[in-house]
Each structure stands twice: as structure tokens, then as C-alpha cells.
Write an enzyme that holds these catalytic residues in place. Structure first.
Site, short mmCIF file in Angstrom:
data_model
loop_
_atom_site.label_atom_id
_atom_site.label_comp_id
_atom_site.label_asym_id
_atom_site.label_seq_id
_atom_site.Cartn_x
_atom_site.Cartn_y
_atom_site.Cartn_z
N ASP A 39 17.54 -1.52 -6.38
CA ASP A 39 16.71 -0.42 -5.89
C ASP A 39 15.25 -0.68 -6.26
OD1 ASP A 39 17.41 2.80 -5.09
OD2 ASP A 39 15.40 2.37 -5.88
N ILE A 40 14.36 -0.37 -5.34
CA ILE A 40 12.94 -0.66 -5.55
C ILE A 40 12.33 0.27 -6.61
CG2 ILE A 40 11.92 0.91 -3.83
CD1 ILE A 40 10.31 -1.55 -2.82
N ASN A 97 24.44 9.93 -1.62
CA ASN A 97 23.83 11.18 -1.17
C ASN A 97 24.05 11.34 0.32
OD1 ASN A 97 22.67 11.83 -3.72
ND2 ASN A 97 21.08 10.29 -3.37
N GLU A 105 17.68 10.12 1.61
CA GLU A 105 16.36 9.81 2.16
C GLU A 105 16.38 8.69 3.19
OE1 GLU A 105 14.01 9.24 -1.39
OE2 GLU A 105 13.34 11.34 -1.29
N VAL A 106 17.28 7.74 3.02
CA VAL A 106 17.34 6.61 3.95
C VAL A 106 18.60 6.76 4.81
CG1 VAL A 106 17.45 4.10 4.19
CG2 VAL A 106 16.13 5.12 2.31
N HIS A 110 24.34 4.19 1.87
CA HIS A 110 24.17 3.37 0.67
C HIS A 110 24.86 4.06 -0.49
CE1 HIS A 110 20.69 5.93 1.35
NE2 HIS A 110 20.55 6.07 0.04
N HIS A 112 24.74 4.11 -4.53
CA HIS A 112 23.96 3.73 -5.72
C HIS A 112 24.93 3.35 -6.83
CE1 HIS A 112 20.10 5.84 -4.46
NE2 HIS A 112 20.97 6.48 -3.71
P1 AMP Z 1 18.70 8.19 -1.22
O1 AMP Z 1 17.86 9.30 -1.75
O2 AMP Z 1 20.13 8.25 -1.71
O3 AMP Z 1 18.58 8.05 0.28
O4 AMP Z 1 18.14 6.88 -1.88
C1 AMP Z 1 17.29 5.96 -1.25
C2 AMP Z 1 16.99 4.88 -2.26
O5 AMP Z 1 16.45 3.78 -1.58
C3 AMP Z 1 15.98 5.30 -3.34
O6 AMP Z 1 16.57 5.14 -4.63
C4 AMP Z 1 14.81 4.33 -3.12
O7 AMP Z 1 14.19 3.94 -4.32
C5 AMP Z 1 15.52 3.16 -2.42
N1 AMP Z 1 14.65 2.33 -1.59
C6 AMP Z 1 13.79 2.74 -0.64
N2 AMP Z 1 13.19 1.67 -0.06
C7 AMP Z 1 13.70 0.58 -0.67
C8 AMP Z 1 13.49 -0.84 -0.53
N3 AMP Z 1 12.60 -1.34 0.36
N4 AMP Z 1 14.17 -1.69 -1.32
C9 AMP Z 1 15.05 -1.20 -2.23
N5 AMP Z 1 15.31 0.11 -2.41
C10 AMP Z 1 14.64 0.99 -1.65
#
Ligand code: AMP
Length: 126
Positions: A39-40, A97, A105-106, A110, A112
Site C-alpha cells: 500500500d502506498i 471495504n 475508495e478504489v 482489494h 488489505h
Molecule cells: P480502500 O479505502 O479500501 O479503497 O483503500 C484503498 C487503498 O489503496 C488505500 O489504503 C490507499 O493507500 C491505497 N492506494 C491508493 N493508490 C495506491 C497506489 N498507487 N499504490 C498502492 N496503494 C494505493
């Protein structure tokens, strides 16, 4: 901002770009079903994301539409990543999530994986 889990898959989401190699990532594991990367913005000493290679918005989408082979490949890969990183002892946490209340958010499924210290209670108490 949290996403709508019922939306169609967006091929421009950041994890789709990572899967296409358009954005760099720190890969920890890859096979025909998944990509796992750091994770970034880590929220634990070890924070790895595991994503399926298929176009699935969320856990809801994946659990409803993915093939048995995709689901088995994904679940086995999550276990493998944690095992290979030595997380089984003393333990780790999985989190997926979904939607607004889940604060996803994405819009690409995914999971975690958090590890590396005692992680405390499951949710913040408010
Ligand atoms: P969520 O809130 O479960 O959608 O988590 C999205 C996760 O993606 C967050 O923990 C971010 O830090 C991670 N994230 C967003 N962009 C990147 C990226 N380019 N590389 C790695 N992790 C990312």
C-alpha cells in the site's frame, strides 16, 4: 471519497492502471489470478493489498460474479502472501471495504493485509 459499489467497472481506476503496468507498484506476489503489492500509504508496519486480475468493483461484485477458479485463486493467494511474509505467527488482519459505509475508495476489489505489530481492537470505538 467512498465509491458506489453498484457502479459499473471503471477501467480508469488506479488499480486497473497498475494491472496494465501504467502506474508503478511495489509487487510482493503475482500469479495468474492476483497481484499483491505494498500500500502506498501504509497503516501498519506491513500493509499489502491483494487484487484480482479480473474486472471486479468490490467484494460484492466478485463474490456474485467471479468464477469458482477466480475465487479459489484469490483466496489461496491472500493466504499465500501472508504465509510467505511470515505473518501467520504472530498474526495479521484482513480487511475488504465495500461501498460508502465501508469507506471503499478504489473501485477495484482489494483485500488489505495488515501485520507487523499488535493491531488492537477491530474497529475504532466512537
Ligand atoms: P480502500 O479505502 O479500501 O479503497 O483503500 C484503498 C487503498 O489503496 C488505500 O489504503 C490507499 O493507500 C491505497 N492506494 C491508493 N493508490 C495506491 C497506489 N498507487 N499504490 C498502492 N496503494 C494505493
Amino acid at each position: 471519497m467512498a465509491i458506489d459499489p453498484t457502479q459499473p467497472y471503471d477501467d480508469d481506476n488506479i488499480f486497473a492502471k497498475i494491472l496494465r503496468g501504467e502506474i508503478p507498484n511495489k509487487t510482493v506476489y503475482e500469479d495468474e489470478w492476483v497481484l499483491a503489492f505494498h500500500d502506498i500509504n501504509p497503516q501498519a508496519p506491513e500493509h499489502v493489498l491483494v487484487i484480482p486480475k479480473g474486472r471486479y468493483v468490490s467484494w460484492d461484485d466478485f463474490s456474485a460474479k467471479a468464477s469458482d477458479a477466480e475465487i479459489a485463486g484469490f483466496v489461496r493467494a491472500v493466504g499465500h502472501v501472508a504465509r510467505a511474509a511470515g505473518m501467520v505467527e504472530p498474526g495479521y488482519r484482513l480487511l475488504a471495504n465495500v461501498g460508502q459505509h465501508g469507506h471503499q475508495e478504489v473501485p477495484h476489489l482489494h483485500v488489505h493485509i495488515f501485520a507487523g505489530k499488535p493491531l488492537g481492537p477491530m474497529l475504532m470505538r466512537s
